[in-house]
Write a protein that holds these residues in place. Structure first.
Motif, short mmCIF file in Angstrom:
data_model
loop_
_atom_site.label_atom_id
_atom_site.label_comp_id
_atom_site.label_asym_id
_atom_site.label_seq_id
_atom_site.Cartn_x
_atom_site.Cartn_y
_atom_site.Cartn_z
N GLY A 50 1.65 2.88 4.02
CA GLY A 50 1.70 1.61 3.30
C GLY A 50 3.10 1.05 3.22
N ALA A 51 4.09 1.94 3.06
CA ALA A 51 5.48 1.48 2.96
C ALA A 51 5.96 0.88 4.28
CB ALA A 51 6.38 2.65 2.56
N MET A 52 5.66 1.55 5.39
CA MET A 52 6.07 1.00 6.69
C MET A 52 5.37 -0.31 6.99
SD MET A 52 6.82 4.11 9.30
CE MET A 52 8.08 5.33 8.92
N MET A 53 4.08 -0.40 6.60
CA MET A 53 3.36 -1.66 6.79
C MET A 53 3.98 -2.76 5.94
SD MET A 53 0.94 -1.37 9.05
CE MET A 53 0.87 -3.11 8.73
N ALA A 54 4.27 -2.49 4.68
CA ALA A 54 4.82 -3.51 3.79
C ALA A 54 6.17 -4.00 4.30
CB ALA A 54 4.96 -2.94 2.38
N GLU A 55 7.02 -3.10 4.75
CA GLU A 55 8.34 -3.51 5.24
C GLU A 55 8.21 -4.35 6.50
OE1 GLU A 55 11.85 -3.99 7.21
OE2 GLU A 55 10.44 -2.53 8.08
N ALA A 56 7.35 -3.93 7.44
CA ALA A 56 7.19 -4.67 8.70
C ALA A 56 6.59 -6.04 8.46
CB ALA A 56 6.32 -3.86 9.66
N LEU A 57 5.59 -6.13 7.59
CA LEU A 57 4.91 -7.40 7.37
C LEU A 57 5.76 -8.40 6.60
CD1 LEU A 57 1.35 -5.97 6.63
CD2 LEU A 57 1.96 -7.48 8.54
N SER A 101 3.34 -12.77 3.03
CA SER A 101 3.29 -12.33 1.64
C SER A 101 2.39 -11.10 1.57
CB SER A 101 2.74 -13.44 0.74
OG SER A 101 1.41 -13.77 1.06
N VAL A 102 2.81 -10.12 0.77
CA VAL A 102 2.15 -8.81 0.76
C VAL A 102 1.91 -8.36 -0.67
CG1 VAL A 102 2.48 -6.35 1.29
CG2 VAL A 102 3.08 -8.09 3.00
N VAL A 103 0.73 -7.80 -0.90
CA VAL A 103 0.40 -7.12 -2.15
C VAL A 103 0.00 -5.69 -1.81
CG1 VAL A 103 -1.32 -6.93 -4.00
CG2 VAL A 103 -0.28 -9.14 -3.49
N CYS A 104 0.55 -4.72 -2.53
CA CYS A 104 0.20 -3.31 -2.34
C CYS A 104 -0.41 -2.76 -3.62
CB CYS A 104 1.44 -2.47 -1.99
SG CYS A 104 2.30 -2.96 -0.48
N ILE A 105 -1.49 -1.98 -3.46
CA ILE A 105 -2.10 -1.31 -4.60
C ILE A 105 -2.32 0.16 -4.26
CG2 ILE A 105 -3.23 -3.41 -5.44
CD1 ILE A 105 -5.88 -2.27 -4.32
N GLY A 142 12.53 3.78 -0.22
CA GLY A 142 13.47 2.81 0.34
C GLY A 142 12.77 1.67 1.05
N LEU A 143 11.71 1.98 1.80
CA LEU A 143 10.97 0.93 2.50
C LEU A 143 10.26 0.01 1.52
CD1 LEU A 143 9.46 3.14 5.34
CD2 LEU A 143 11.13 1.30 5.66
N ARG A 146 10.01 -5.17 -1.50
CA ARG A 146 10.03 -5.84 -2.81
C ARG A 146 11.13 -6.89 -2.87
NH1 ARG A 146 11.90 -4.61 -8.27
NH2 ARG A 146 10.29 -5.20 -9.77
N GLU A 147 12.25 -6.62 -2.21
CA GLU A 147 13.32 -7.62 -2.15
C GLU A 147 12.84 -8.89 -1.46
OE1 GLU A 147 16.67 -5.88 -0.18
OE2 GLU A 147 16.99 -4.35 -1.75
N ARG A 148 11.83 -8.75 -0.59
CA ARG A 148 11.25 -9.91 0.11
C ARG A 148 10.01 -10.43 -0.60
NH1 ARG A 148 11.24 -6.22 5.04
NH2 ARG A 148 13.45 -6.07 5.65
N LYS A 149 9.88 -10.10 -1.87
CA LYS A 149 8.83 -10.64 -2.76
C LYS A 149 7.47 -9.97 -2.60
CE LYS A 149 12.00 -13.51 -4.04
NZ LYS A 149 12.80 -13.19 -5.27
N ALA A 150 7.40 -8.80 -1.99
CA ALA A 150 6.15 -8.04 -2.03
C ALA A 150 5.83 -7.69 -3.48
CB ALA A 150 6.26 -6.78 -1.19
N ARG A 151 4.54 -7.65 -3.80
CA ARG A 151 4.09 -7.34 -5.16
C ARG A 151 3.34 -6.01 -5.16
NH1 ARG A 151 0.69 -12.60 -6.19
NH2 ARG A 151 0.62 -12.55 -3.89
N PHE A 152 3.66 -5.15 -6.13
CA PHE A 152 3.07 -3.83 -6.22
C PHE A 152 2.31 -3.68 -7.53
CE2 PHE A 152 7.22 -2.53 -3.91
CZ PHE A 152 6.73 -3.02 -2.71
N TYR A 153 1.09 -3.16 -7.44
CA TYR A 153 0.26 -2.94 -8.62
C TYR A 153 -0.33 -1.54 -8.57
CZ TYR A 153 0.53 -8.04 -8.87
OH TYR A 153 0.99 -9.34 -8.94
N ALA A 154 -0.14 -0.79 -9.68
CA ALA A 154 -0.69 0.57 -9.75
C ALA A 154 -0.64 1.04 -11.21
CB ALA A 154 0.13 1.52 -8.86
#
Length: 404
Positions: free
Chosen positions: A44-51, A57-61, A193-194, A199-207
């Motif tokens: 998920g981290a590698m996907m979020a960084e690449a996307l 725009s990315v949301v991770c849960i 780190g990824l 997150r610096e690029r505005k990805a949103r994380f929910y957990a």
């Protein structure tokens, strides 16, 4: 929606080292995004960084939280050597495809190193040699053939006869293959780190947020969650590791097994030359590496079952057996375990992962980084899936797709 597993038990060695935090908020309302990623481990981290790097725009849960699944149980030998030797894989899927898979795996390791350097992620990265020892699965003659197959594929490998192995590494085996430019790293620090870069690029994380259903239509995908709010996305990426999304992911071609690992106390002065990765062509196999501060991580003794209670009950016995095998190979070490853990682990018949769009669900992408190359395959997945979501086609997507 997912088959819930206790992915690891015991205390993995990585908890001896502090990893950066990954803040995650509460999902309290319906939201929309370009891409929703289910799973907040290394894939998920590698996907979020690449996307996010590609402008999406990315949301991770995650139903547990960041870094709380099987990522912490990995021994993090980030190597390009696929579980299935090139000479054997060629018989299974053909020489041309096998060579492509091995070359892509090698490229992925190079790209991981380049990305870590470019992003400035501190995860104790070290470039390592890899030593593949003769065993009961591949003897000396088979290792010679394997080294030649790699050479013909453009992948440098050196066969070491017993005398050369003894002189260079002080080990008594019938032969070995020496390769170069693999990576040792701290998987929790890399994953954190990824995510922080995303997150610096505005990805949103929910957990913790548990996905209960994923419904796709022609133009969007809707993720329902246990607490009520929904996530509507143009694409969804299933990075759930070994917890399969039972109603979506094809059940054939892969299985879950159990594995065990130990880590010793730091003993930098007693380590073997160059601290090369060591693994053996045996069944059950043994593999080992050193940490930056001189601990020895050693794992193996895999067994073909999934029962978590049975797996966990074997931790003490398996730890003793791994410790004894390590002592026989490297008698100068103190092989007493300071850390011992068990985990669930995915395999396929070829050692290759399943990556790509799900059959009949072109907006749902699965990242199933099975095999001993999980982190390497996570990088390949980030490249293949981000290309597909951006409207491109990765030239090696056919090697890993569900319709292969």
């Amino acid at each position: 929606m997912t088959r819930k597993l206790d992915l690891r038990t015991g205390r993995p060695v990585w908890y001896a080292y502090r990893a950066p935090s990954v803040p995650a908020g509460k999902l309290t309302r319906d939201i929309k995004t370009d891409v929703a990623i289910i799973g907040m481990g290394i894939s998920g981290a590698m996907m979020a960084e690449a996307l996010t790097e590609a402008g999406h725009s990315v949301v991770c849960i995650d139903r547990r939280g960041p870094l709380l699944g099987s990522t912490s149980a990995t021994t993090a030998l980030v190597q390009f050597e696929i579980d299935q030797p090139l000479s054997l894989l060629s018989r299974q899927i053909g020489k041309q495809k096998a060579e492509r898979a091995w070359r892509r795996s090698r490229l992925a390791v190079m790209n991981i190193k380049a990305r870590i350097d470019e992003l400035g992620i501190r995860c104790n990265t070290q470039t390592k040699q890899s030593l593949y020892l003769a065993g009961d699965a591949l003897d000396a003659a088979a290792l010679r053939a394997e080294a030649e197959a790699r050479r013909l594929a453009g992948i440098h490998a050196t066969y070491l006869a017993p005398s050369a192995l003894r002189e260079k590494f002080g080990m008594e085996r019938d032969g070995a293959i020496l390769s170069h430019d693999n990576l040792a790293l701290d998987p929790r620090k890399l994953t954190a780190g990824l995510f922080r870069k995303a997150r610096e690029r505005k990805a949103r994380f929910y957990a913790p947020v548990e996905a209960t259903a994923v419904k796709s239509s022609r133009n969007e995908v809707v993720v329902a969650t246990a607490d009520g709010p929904t996530i509507t996305a143009s694409h969804v990426v299933l990075a759930t590791g070994y917890e399969l999304v039972a109603d979506l992911v094809p059940a054939s071609g892969h299985k879950i097994i159990s594995t065990w690992a130990i880590a010793t106390r730091p003993q930098k002065q007693k380590l073997w030359p160059d601290e090369a990765f060591i693994w053996e062509a045996s069944d059950p196999y043994l593999y080992m590496r050193a940490t930056a501060d001189g601990r020895v991580i050693c794992g193996g003794e895999d067994e073909d079952f999934i029962d978590e209670a049975r797996r966990d009950a074997l931790i003490a016995g398996k730890s003793d057996r791994i410790s004894q095998k390590l002592k026989r190979l490297l008698p100068q070490l103190d092989t007493t375990p300071e850390f011992a853990w068990a985990g669930s682990f995915g395999t396929t018949a070829t050692g290759l992962p399943f990556i790509g769009k799900l059959p009949r669900h072109p907006r749902i992408h699965a990242v199933m980084g099975y095999g001993g190359n999980g982190i390497t395959y996570s990088r390949i997945a980030a490249e293949i899936v981000s290309a597909a979501i951006s409207g491109g086609i990765d030239c090696d997507a056919d090697l890993f797709g569900f319709r292969r």
